[in-house]
Design a protein around this motif. Structure first.
Motif, PDB file in Angstrom:
ATOM      1  N   GLN A 653       3.841   2.622  -7.399  1.00 13.03           N
ATOM      2  CA  GLN A 653       4.337   2.317  -6.062  1.00 13.03           C
ATOM      3  C   GLN A 653       3.665   1.061  -5.523  1.00 13.03           C
ATOM      4  OE1 GLN A 653       5.637   5.413  -3.319  1.00 13.03           O
ATOM      5  NE2 GLN A 653       3.961   4.840  -1.963  1.00 13.03           N
ATOM      6  N   THR A 654       4.342  -0.079  -5.696  1.00 13.98           N
ATOM      7  CA  THR A 654       3.802  -1.345  -5.187  1.00 13.98           C
ATOM      8  C   THR A 654       4.332  -1.680  -3.808  1.00 13.98           C
ATOM      9  OG1 THR A 654       5.566  -2.563  -6.299  1.00 13.98           O
ATOM     10  CG2 THR A 654       3.503  -2.255  -7.519  1.00 13.98           C
ATOM     11  N   GLY A 655       5.418  -1.042  -3.408  1.00 10.97           N
ATOM     12  CA  GLY A 655       5.937  -1.232  -2.068  1.00 10.97           C
ATOM     13  C   GLY A 655       6.694  -2.534  -1.886  1.00 10.97           C
ATOM     14  N   GLY A 793       9.423   2.964  -2.074  1.00 11.78           N
ATOM     15  CA  GLY A 793       8.279   3.833  -2.248  1.00 11.78           C
ATOM     16  C   GLY A 793       8.617   5.221  -1.738  1.00 11.78           C
ATOM     17  N   GLN A 794       7.642   6.104  -1.723  1.00  9.07           N
ATOM     18  CA  GLN A 794       7.887   7.481  -1.344  1.00  9.07           C
ATOM     19  C   GLN A 794       6.668   8.042  -0.626  1.00  9.07           C
ATOM     20  OE1 GLN A 794       8.471   9.700  -4.986  1.00  9.07           O
ATOM     21  NE2 GLN A 794       6.678   8.823  -5.966  1.00  9.07           N
ATOM     22  N   ILE A 795       6.907   9.096   0.164  1.00 11.24           N
ATOM     23  CA  ILE A 795       5.847   9.843   0.843  1.00 11.24           C
ATOM     24  C   ILE A 795       5.817  11.225   0.221  1.00 11.24           C
ATOM     25  CG2 ILE A 795       5.019  10.753   3.039  1.00 11.24           C
ATOM     26  CD1 ILE A 795       6.581   8.496   4.428  1.00 11.24           C
ATOM     27  N   ILE A 796       4.720  11.559  -0.409  1.00 11.73           N
ATOM     28  CA  ILE A 796       4.587  12.822  -1.128  1.00 11.73           C
ATOM     29  C   ILE A 796       3.374  13.579  -0.584  1.00 11.73           C
ATOM     30  CG2 ILE A 796       5.790  12.012  -3.174  1.00 11.73           C
ATOM     31  CD1 ILE A 796       3.153  11.351  -4.448  1.00 11.73           C
ATOM     32  N   ALA A 821      15.580  -2.131  17.575  1.00 19.02           N
ATOM     33  CA  ALA A 821      14.281  -2.362  16.942  1.00 19.02           C
ATOM     34  C   ALA A 821      14.422  -2.525  15.438  1.00 19.02           C
ATOM     35  CB  ALA A 821      13.313  -1.213  17.249  1.00 19.02           C
ATOM     36  N   ASP A 822      13.484  -3.272  14.877  1.00 19.19           N
ATOM     37  CA  ASP A 822      13.245  -3.329  13.437  1.00 19.19           C
ATOM     38  C   ASP A 822      11.922  -2.636  13.166  1.00 19.19           C
ATOM     39  OD1 ASP A 822      14.375  -6.790  13.227  1.00 19.19           O
ATOM     40  OD2 ASP A 822      15.499  -4.921  13.342  1.00 19.19           O
ATOM     41  N   ALA A 823      11.730  -2.127  11.980  1.00 25.61           N
ATOM     42  CA  ALA A 823      10.493  -1.388  11.719  1.00 25.61           C
ATOM     43  C   ALA A 823      10.136  -1.430  10.248  1.00 25.61           C
ATOM     44  CB  ALA A 823      10.630   0.073  12.174  1.00 25.61           C
ATOM     45  N   VAL A 824       8.862  -1.185   9.989  1.00 22.47           N
ATOM     46  CA  VAL A 824       8.369  -0.968   8.633  1.00 22.47           C
ATOM     47  C   VAL A 824       7.553   0.317   8.637  1.00 22.47           C
ATOM     48  CG1 VAL A 824       8.321  -3.397   7.962  1.00 22.47           C
ATOM     49  CG2 VAL A 824       6.319  -2.378   9.044  1.00 22.47           C
ATOM     50  N   VAL A 825       7.458   0.935   7.469  1.00 23.80           N
ATOM     51  CA  VAL A 825       6.648   2.136   7.304  1.00 23.80           C
ATOM     52  C   VAL A 825       5.623   1.864   6.217  1.00 23.80           C
ATOM     53  CG1 VAL A 825       6.638   4.562   6.574  1.00 23.80           C
ATOM     54  CG2 VAL A 825       8.435   3.722   8.097  1.00 23.80           C
ATOM     55  N   ARG A 826       4.395   2.209   6.498  1.00 20.73           N
ATOM     56  CA  ARG A 826       3.321   2.129   5.502  1.00 20.73           C
ATOM     57  C   ARG A 826       2.822   3.536   5.226  1.00 20.73           C
ATOM     58  NH1 ARG A 826       2.713  -1.982   9.110  1.00 20.73           N
ATOM     59  NH2 ARG A 826       2.590  -4.096   8.290  1.00 20.73           N
ATOM     60  N   VAL A 830       0.276   1.088   2.180  1.00 19.25           N
ATOM     61  CA  VAL A 830       1.268   0.390   1.354  1.00 19.25           C
ATOM     62  C   VAL A 830       2.602   0.382   2.102  1.00 19.25           C
ATOM     63  CG1 VAL A 830       2.507   0.358  -0.836  1.00 19.25           C
ATOM     64  CG2 VAL A 830       0.111   1.082  -0.763  1.00 19.25           C
ATOM     65  N   ARG A 831       3.173  -0.793   2.290  1.00 18.06           N
ATOM     66  CA  ARG A 831       4.443  -0.940   2.991  1.00 18.06           C
ATOM     67  C   ARG A 831       5.573  -0.491   2.061  1.00 18.06           C
ATOM     68  NH1 ARG A 831       3.665  -5.550   3.694  1.00 18.06           N
ATOM     69  NH2 ARG A 831       3.198  -5.900   5.885  1.00 18.06           N
TER      70      ARG A 831
END
Length: 846
Positions: A653-655, A793-796, A821-826, A830-831
């Motif tokens: 997962q490099t994002g 990527g993933q959230i585990i 809105a725009d958004a990112v999740v880390r 890791v984005r």
């Protein structure tokens, strides 16, 4: 500084009534250039190539005379580029007084050699044809600018308008450039000069450059220039243009291409980039992208055939920059910056990829890529690409598509140096010379991938109520929670025990009641296959109570559509395309919510169609069109791409790259201020029967709340910039959705992080409009406006924390105030997710 100079530039041009277009007579060499040999004969040169190269990397005094010896002591001076970008083969004449800082003219020539390093399909690329008119650098030094700035300021191109008048130069041609500097202007410590040129081959006009402006700036001024500032008129959506009888050559959808795929285009391997759509066209040696030094596009994070300002297409490319890249080390030896012309080349190649994906392809030996004659393209540069730059990105908005005389496109482009907007190109043109409308239509009419081969996703027989089940709820749940063979038959029996298979979501996150129509062949993955499903909306469903609003949550509506895609993938036997175990993930999508769904909706109908499938090794990528209907009203529609991956691929997962964030998020200070816990109202879980207040604009109860803490607003935030707000989701292995999504493969649904963004916007809205909390409710999402998502990527369960960071790029007041809105999740730093153009509206309750 740089910004003040640009303002004064505009004032000067206005006062002068523009740049004069009349070119005074300049002394010309009398000999005619007639040879088309590799080493053509030319008139006697005032300065031969050797002296031009000396000026580029050696002594100015040796070339210009002893009165310029002082220049050789400066840390930086005006130079020509070093090899291989030194394109002045000889200077024929100069008209002007040394050191006068007055107007002057210079005539130069460039030989297009048969083994020229830059040749592309037997032509000089558009960028190099412009760059070869580079002797304004020599002329401004000859006229004495270095003696004024004394090594403290560097040359930077600001503006140019370029028009091509015919085909690009070919090997054997000699291009003669007549270049004129009209005037120098000083404002405080900043110097500007205005220039223009014409390029001819044997008297035939090839290109002209007008409204040229360059300036001299310190490193600090260049760094702090502020970049391109787009006006409201420049970003306002407008309709694009294409022929009235336009028809698509090959089906298009939102896509992304990694570095290996783009490199495949350089080899002419069209299926290697674009997939099986391009595998059956009859081309022996397909047209391809430039390679070698002109490998200026490394990947394409986004291609959207319906996107962009004009609705005709959008493409974004990226190129990694290294301090020792050739275009930096040669331009210039004492002041390394990427030439603006090569940044233009990045844009041209990006547009070329889009055109090839449209189906504008042919044989490499008979197709070349040239500008459309007579169309003026305006280049504006407001910042450099330096050895410190990491990524150059190019965004192209298609504005016009045509066929005369060859397939062609006109577009606008914007370039970024990391987060800074540095170059804007208006009316960039490109045509595929050698192709015709009849030719490309005939090419694709013989292909298995012609658009008419795809089964339509029709609307003519939409059910208004429950329909008989071809696959009932028990069979759907068997594949989600029990034995896959009970869902689809004996071909899946090996997965009942011992072997892993990607599942559908289980309860309470399963939103399919039955399959009512299958227009596909079992165990065959075929484009055009589609399926129809239904979901009976329980009026007392747990998610209505947990959302504490009368409307169905956005994530549930999206999941109904996405789960229909997942069912079709399973029905076609996608997991059987590889002998290894495969995991299933949503990768990206673009869709529009057209209508809200209320608790009393009854039955919803969903449809999904397979648009494209490609396989590389164990990786399978499938793209779908999706629709969700309530009776005869469309609720949600768009496209989404999924992938089947081997487990080891998911674990790497490099994002996402930072350069894919919006400019607002790039500019944000990531210092997290105080986090405020959000209240946890009942129900606490989907199975919790408890309820809490559900009137007014409320945040969800704990069972549906995807955030734990939210950042306190910054009291000193600049009101002129987008509001940046952050929230945190603590990852708990016991969270209910892990058990439901999926059995044997616990991963947080991406739709729930899109829901988290909407919940974050709800909190922002409550803080902005607190007086409306009792009288209004929240809509499910922005109705009628498209939104996009990208997952890398993933959230585990083993993750610790997910952080969502949103830039509120638009807020409007009124009786129904709205946010966008725009958004990112880390996740753990890791984005992994990017979401754009998500909206929220507060509407009067009832």
């Amino acid at each position: 500084g740089y910004g003040r100079a640009l303002m004064h530039q505009a004032q000067i041009l206005e006062a002068m009534g523009g740049v004069p277009q009349t070119l005074p007579p300049v002394a010309r060499a009398t000999a005619e250039v007639r040879s088309a040999s590799v080493h053509p004969a030319s008139p006697p040169a005032l300065f031969p190539r050797e002296m031009c190269l000396e000026f580029a990397i050696g002594s100015a005094a040796k070339v210009l005379g002893p009165e310029f010896a002082e220049l050789d002591t400066y840390p930086v001076r005006v130079r020509l580029p070093d090899e291989p970008l030194m394109l002045v083969d000889r200077i024929i004449s100069i008209d002007g007084q040394k050191r006068s800082l007055s107007g002057g003219a210079i005539t130069t020539e460039h030989d297009v050699l048969r083994d020229g390093w830059y040749l592309d399909a037997g032509r000089m690329p558009v960028s190099l044809a412009i760059e070869a008119g580079q002797a304004d650098l020599f002329l401004c030094a000859y006229l004495g600018i270095d003696l004024m700035v004394k090594g403290r300021r560097s040359y930077r191109l600001l503006d140019a308008t370029v028009t091509f008048h015919g085909g690009l130069p070919r090997p054997g041609d000699i291009i003669r450039y007549d270049i004129r500097i009209d005037r120098f202007v000083r404002q405080s410590d900043t110097w500007l000069f205005f220039f223009r040129f014409d390029g001819h081959v044997n008297g035939r006009p090839v290109l002209s450059m007008r409204d040229g402006c360059a300036g001299f700036f310190t490193q600090e001024e260049s760094r702090d220039s502020g970049g391109i500032v787009e006006t409201a008129e420049q970003i306002e959506p407008r309709p694009g243009r294409r022929p009235g009888d336009w028809r698509e050559l090959v089906p298009m959808k939102a896509e992304a291409y990694d570095e290996a795929q783009v490199d495949a285009l350089r080899r002419g391997d069209l299926p290697g980039c674009f997939g099986n759509l391009f595998s059956s066209i009859n081309l022996q040696k397909p047209t391809h992208l430039p390679a070698g030094r002109l490998r200026l596009v490394h990947r394409v994070p986004r291609l959207d055939p319906d996107g962009g300002r004009y609705g005709l297409g959008f493409i974004r490319s990226e190129m990694d920059v290294h301090p020792d890249d050739w275009f930096l080390t040669c331009h210039f030896v004492d002041d390394m910056v990427m030439p603006g012309t090569l940044m233009y080349e990045c844009c041209v190649q990006t547009l070329r990829i889009f055109m090839m994906r449209m189906g504008f392809v042919g044989e490499h030996d008979t197709t070349c890529w040239e500008p459309v004659a007579g169309v003026a393209s305006k280049l504006v540069c407001r910042g450099p690409v330096t050895p410190e730059t990491r990524v150059v990105a190019c965004e192209v908005h298609v504005k016009e598509i045509g066929y005369g005389p060859a397939p062609n496109v006109i577009a606008d482009a914007l370039m970024y140096a990391d987060e800074a907007k540095t170059v804007r190109v208006a009316d960039m043109t490109l045509q595929a010379t050698g192709l015709s409308r009849e030719g490309v239509e005939a090419l694709w009419s013989q292909s298995d991938e012609a658009p008419q081969k795809v089964s339509p996703l029709g609307t003519e027989a939409l059910p208004l109520s429950k329909q008989p089940a071809i696959f009932d709820r028990d069979r759907i749940l068997a594949f989600a929670e029990g034995n896959p063979s009970e869902g689809f038959g004996d071909r899946y029996r090996p997965f009942d025990s011992g072997r892993f298979i990607a599942r559908l979501p289980a309860r309470p996150f399963s939103f399919l009641s039955r399959i009512t129509g299958v227009h596909a062949t079992a165990w065959q993955v075929e484009r055009g296959a589609w399926v129809e499903a239904q979901y009976d909306v329980p009026p007392d469903a747990w998610y209505f109570r947990a959302n504490r609003q009368p409307t169905m949550p956005f994530a549930v509506m999206q999941e109904i559509a996405l789960q229909t895609c997942g069912w079709l993938a399973a029905y076609m036997g996608s997991a059987l395309l590889c002998d290894c175990d495969l995991w299933f993930r949503n990768l990206q999508g673009s869709a529009t919510l057209h209508k809200e769904v209320f608790a009393e909706a009854g039955t919803l109908t969903s449809r999904a169609r397979l648009l494209n499938v490609s396989q590389t090794g164990s990786t399978i990528i499938e793209s779908f069109e999706l629709q969700l209907w309530h009776g005869r009203d469309i609720v949600y529609a768009g496209e989404s791409t999924f992938g089947f991956f081997a487990k080891e691929d998911l674990e790497q997962q490099t994002g996402l790259r930072a350069a894919q964030d919006s400019a607002a998020l790039f500019a944000a200070d990531r210092t997290v201020r105080d986090l405020t816990p959000l209240p946890k109202a009942p129900p606490l879980t989907p199975s919790d029967a408890a309820t809490s207040a559900n009137e007014g604009a409320l945040l969800p109860a704990a069972a549906w709340l995807m955030l734990n803490e939210i950042e306190a607003p910054d009291p000193e935030a600049d009101p002129g910039r987008p509001m940046i707000v952050r929230a945190v989701k603590r990852v708990n292995p016991a969270d209910w959705f892990f058990a439901a999504h999926f059995v044997g493969d616990k991963v947080m649904p991406g739709s729930l992080m899109l829901e988290a963004l909407i919940q974050l916007m709800k909190e922002v809205a409550l803080r902005r409009w607190p007086d409306l909390a009792a009288s209004h409710r929240f809509s499910a999402a922005s109705v009628g406006a498209p939104h996009n998502w990208l997952y890398r990527g993933q959230i585990i369960p083993r993750n610790r924390e997910a952080e969502i960071e949103a830039a509120v790029v638009n807020a409007s007041d009124g009786s129904s105030p709205a946010l966008r809105a725009d958004a990112v999740v880390r996740v753990d730093g890791v984005r992994i997710y990017r979401m754009t153009d998500f909206g929220l509206t507060m509407v009067p309750a009832g």
